[in-house]
Design a protein around this motif. Structure first.
Motif, PDB file in Angstrom:
ATOM      1  N   ASP A   9      -2.988  14.609  -3.324  1.00 40.82           N
ATOM      2  CA  ASP A   9      -2.640  13.338  -2.697  1.00 40.82           C
ATOM      3  C   ASP A   9      -1.230  12.949  -3.127  1.00 40.82           C
ATOM      4  O   ASP A   9      -0.979  12.715  -4.305  1.00 40.82           O
ATOM      5  CB  ASP A   9      -3.620  12.241  -3.113  1.00 40.82           C
ATOM      6  CG  ASP A   9      -5.009  12.450  -2.543  1.00 40.82           C
ATOM      7  OD1 ASP A   9      -5.142  13.188  -1.548  1.00 40.82           O
ATOM      8  OD2 ASP A   9      -5.966  11.863  -3.073  1.00 40.82           O
ATOM      9  N   ARG A  10      -0.301  12.894  -2.172  1.00 37.86           N
ATOM     10  CA  ARG A  10       1.089  12.525  -2.449  1.00 37.86           C
ATOM     11  C   ARG A  10       1.430  11.270  -1.660  1.00 37.86           C
ATOM     12  O   ARG A  10       0.929  11.073  -0.561  1.00 37.86           O
ATOM     13  CB  ARG A  10       2.032  13.655  -2.050  1.00 37.86           C
ATOM     14  CG  ARG A  10       1.756  14.952  -2.783  1.00 37.86           C
ATOM     15  CD  ARG A  10       2.681  16.086  -2.317  1.00 37.86           C
ATOM     16  NE  ARG A  10       2.196  17.351  -2.801  1.00 37.86           N
ATOM     17  CZ  ARG A  10       2.349  17.791  -4.045  1.00 37.86           C
ATOM     18  NH1 ARG A  10       2.986  17.043  -4.919  1.00 37.86           N
ATOM     19  NH2 ARG A  10       1.875  18.960  -4.414  1.00 37.86           N
ATOM     20  N   PHE A  11       2.316  10.443  -2.207  1.00 37.12           N
ATOM     21  CA  PHE A  11       2.619   9.150  -1.606  1.00 37.12           C
ATOM     22  C   PHE A  11       4.040   8.714  -1.930  1.00 37.12           C
ATOM     23  O   PHE A  11       4.709   9.287  -2.775  1.00 37.12           O
ATOM     24  CB  PHE A  11       1.654   8.085  -2.132  1.00 37.12           C
ATOM     25  CG  PHE A  11       1.976   7.679  -3.548  1.00 37.12           C
ATOM     26  CD1 PHE A  11       2.799   6.594  -3.802  1.00 37.12           C
ATOM     27  CD2 PHE A  11       1.506   8.417  -4.622  1.00 37.12           C
ATOM     28  CE1 PHE A  11       3.132   6.250  -5.105  1.00 37.12           C
ATOM     29  CE2 PHE A  11       1.828   8.080  -5.924  1.00 37.12           C
ATOM     30  CZ  PHE A  11       2.648   6.986  -6.163  1.00 37.12           C
ATOM     31  N   SER A  32       0.845  -1.198   0.000  1.00 40.17           N
ATOM     32  CA  SER A  32       0.000   0.000   0.000  1.00 40.17           C
ATOM     33  C   SER A  32       0.875   1.241   0.000  1.00 40.17           C
ATOM     34  O   SER A  32       1.922   1.265   0.644  1.00 40.17           O
ATOM     35  CB  SER A  32      -0.897   0.025   1.233  1.00 40.17           C
ATOM     36  OG  SER A  32      -1.786  -1.059   1.202  1.00 40.17           O
ATOM     37  N   PRO A  33       0.448   2.296  -0.686  1.00 41.40           N
ATOM     38  CA  PRO A  33       1.195   3.555  -0.662  1.00 41.40           C
ATOM     39  C   PRO A  33       1.181   4.165   0.737  1.00 41.40           C
ATOM     40  O   PRO A  33       0.224   4.008   1.488  1.00 41.40           O
ATOM     41  CB  PRO A  33       0.426   4.452  -1.631  1.00 41.40           C
ATOM     42  CG  PRO A  33      -0.467   3.563  -2.406  1.00 41.40           C
ATOM     43  CD  PRO A  33      -0.724   2.364  -1.556  1.00 41.40           C
ATOM     44  N   VAL A  34       2.246   4.869   1.059  1.00 44.58           N
ATOM     45  CA  VAL A  34       2.319   5.637   2.298  1.00 44.58           C
ATOM     46  C   VAL A  34       1.944   7.072   1.932  1.00 44.58           C
ATOM     47  O   VAL A  34       2.606   7.705   1.117  1.00 44.58           O
ATOM     48  CB  VAL A  34       3.731   5.595   2.911  1.00 44.58           C
ATOM     49  CG1 VAL A  34       3.810   6.473   4.152  1.00 44.58           C
ATOM     50  CG2 VAL A  34       4.123   4.155   3.227  1.00 44.58           C
ATOM     51  N   ALA A  35       0.872   7.560   2.505  1.00 42.90           N
ATOM     52  CA  ALA A  35       0.409   8.919   2.212  1.00 42.90           C
ATOM     53  C   ALA A  35       1.275   9.927   2.954  1.00 42.90           C
ATOM     54  O   ALA A  35       1.474   9.809   4.156  1.00 42.90           O
ATOM     55  CB  ALA A  35      -1.044   9.078   2.623  1.00 42.90           C
ATOM     56  N   VAL A  36       1.800  10.909   2.223  1.00 37.34           N
ATOM     57  CA  VAL A  36       2.571  11.975   2.861  1.00 37.34           C
ATOM     58  C   VAL A  36       1.825  13.303   2.802  1.00 37.34           C
ATOM     59  O   VAL A  36       2.206  14.249   3.458  1.00 37.34           O
ATOM     60  CB  VAL A  36       3.990  12.117   2.263  1.00 37.34           C
ATOM     61  CG1 VAL A  36       4.814  10.884   2.579  1.00 37.34           C
ATOM     62  CG2 VAL A  36       3.960  12.390   0.784  1.00 37.34           C
ATOM     63  N   GLN A  37       0.771  13.366   1.996  1.00 34.45           N
ATOM     64  CA  GLN A  37      -0.136  14.523   1.975  1.00 34.45           C
ATOM     65  C   GLN A  37      -1.461  14.052   1.406  1.00 34.45           C
ATOM     66  O   GLN A  37      -1.496  13.365   0.390  1.00 34.45           O
ATOM     67  CB  GLN A  37       0.409  15.652   1.107  1.00 34.45           C
ATOM     68  CG  GLN A  37      -0.521  16.854   1.055  1.00 34.45           C
ATOM     69  CD  GLN A  37       0.048  17.988   0.223  1.00 34.45           C
ATOM     70  OE1 GLN A  37       1.244  18.142   0.128  1.00 34.45           O
ATOM     71  NE2 GLN A  37      -0.818  18.758  -0.374  1.00 34.45           N
ATOM     72  N   VAL A  38      -2.532  14.420   2.068  1.00 35.97           N
ATOM     73  CA  VAL A  38      -3.860  14.008   1.650  1.00 35.97           C
ATOM     74  C   VAL A  38      -4.687  15.245   1.344  1.00 35.97           C
ATOM     75  O   VAL A  38      -4.711  16.199   2.122  1.00 35.97           O
ATOM     76  CB  VAL A  38      -4.555  13.185   2.771  1.00 35.97           C
ATOM     77  CG1 VAL A  38      -5.940  12.760   2.346  1.00 35.97           C
ATOM     78  CG2 VAL A  38      -3.709  11.981   3.151  1.00 35.97           C
ATOM     79  N   SER A  39      -5.347  15.238   0.184  1.00 32.62           N
ATOM     80  CA  SER A  39      -6.234  16.364  -0.134  1.00 32.62           C
ATOM     81  C   SER A  39      -7.478  16.277   0.735  1.00 32.62           C
ATOM     82  O   SER A  39      -7.798  15.239   1.286  1.00 32.62           O
ATOM     83  CB  SER A  39      -6.620  16.342  -1.613  1.00 32.62           C
ATOM     84  OG  SER A  39      -7.383  15.200  -1.907  1.00 32.62           O
TER      85      SER A  39
END
Length: 182
Positions: free
Chosen positions: A93-95, A75-82
């Motif tokens: 959304d950054r990952f 699974s991607p690790v979210a580093v910024q979520v809209s």
């Protein structure tokens, strides 16, 4: 009472805009994986990172399907979520994916979409390859402009996960290249 409600609302908005979500991974657990050698080095592994899009959503379950490395879900690790403020999406959304061996092949197996209180899971199956990690080091995923603005923002957001490692050096080097227009 109105003042407390306003403070709660303001806090929720700020947290949403700054993207405090981590996709289930803490900075400490990432650093432990690096220390334990589970995430390899920029010479042998690829760190895929970027902006969520067609084949990677923050809720994705990606299937690594190169038999050489064994089949596993990642699974991607979210580093910024809209977030959505008054029906307007704000942020991006950054990952990143935990570093994987060069040659790893991923297919988006499933992802979720939530509208209101309804969550829908979409299954795409296992046929085909959406993403292949073709070179060691950093690999950006997503749409970007000629100045690599999105890449730079994502590198800045994910840097804290790789502090003190050879990955941090690769991240800093790439950020410098972007800043120097390369």
């Amino acid at each position: 009472m109105k003042k407390i409600s306003f403070v709660v609302l303001l806090t929720a908005i700020i947290l949403g805009i700054t993207g405090c979500a981590t996709g289930g991974m803490t900075v400490r657990s990432a650093q432990q994986a690096i220390e334990d050698g589970k995430w390899g080095t920029p010479e042998t592994h690829t760190l895929l990172f970027g902006v969520a899009g067609e084949d990677v959503h923050l809720s994705s379950e990606l299937l690594q399907q190169n038999p050489e490395f064994g089949y596993k879900f990642i699974s991607p690790v979210a580093v910024q979520v809209s977030t959505v403020i008054l029906i307007v999406p704000v942020g991006t959304d950054r990952f990143f994916l935990p570093p994987q061996p060069v040659g790893s092949q991923f297919k988006e197996f499933s992802w979720e979409s939530t509208i209101g209180s309804t969550t829908t899971t979409y299954y795409e199956g296992i046929g085909g390859v959406d993403i292949e990690l073709s070179k060691p080091g950093l690999q950006f995923y997503g749409e970007d402009d000629e100045n690599h603005t999105e890449e730079l923002k994502t590198l800045e957001k994910m840097g804290k996960y790789f502090t003190g490692s050879s990955w941090e050096l690769a991240i800093l080097k790439r950020m410098e290249e972007i800043s120097n227009g390369q």
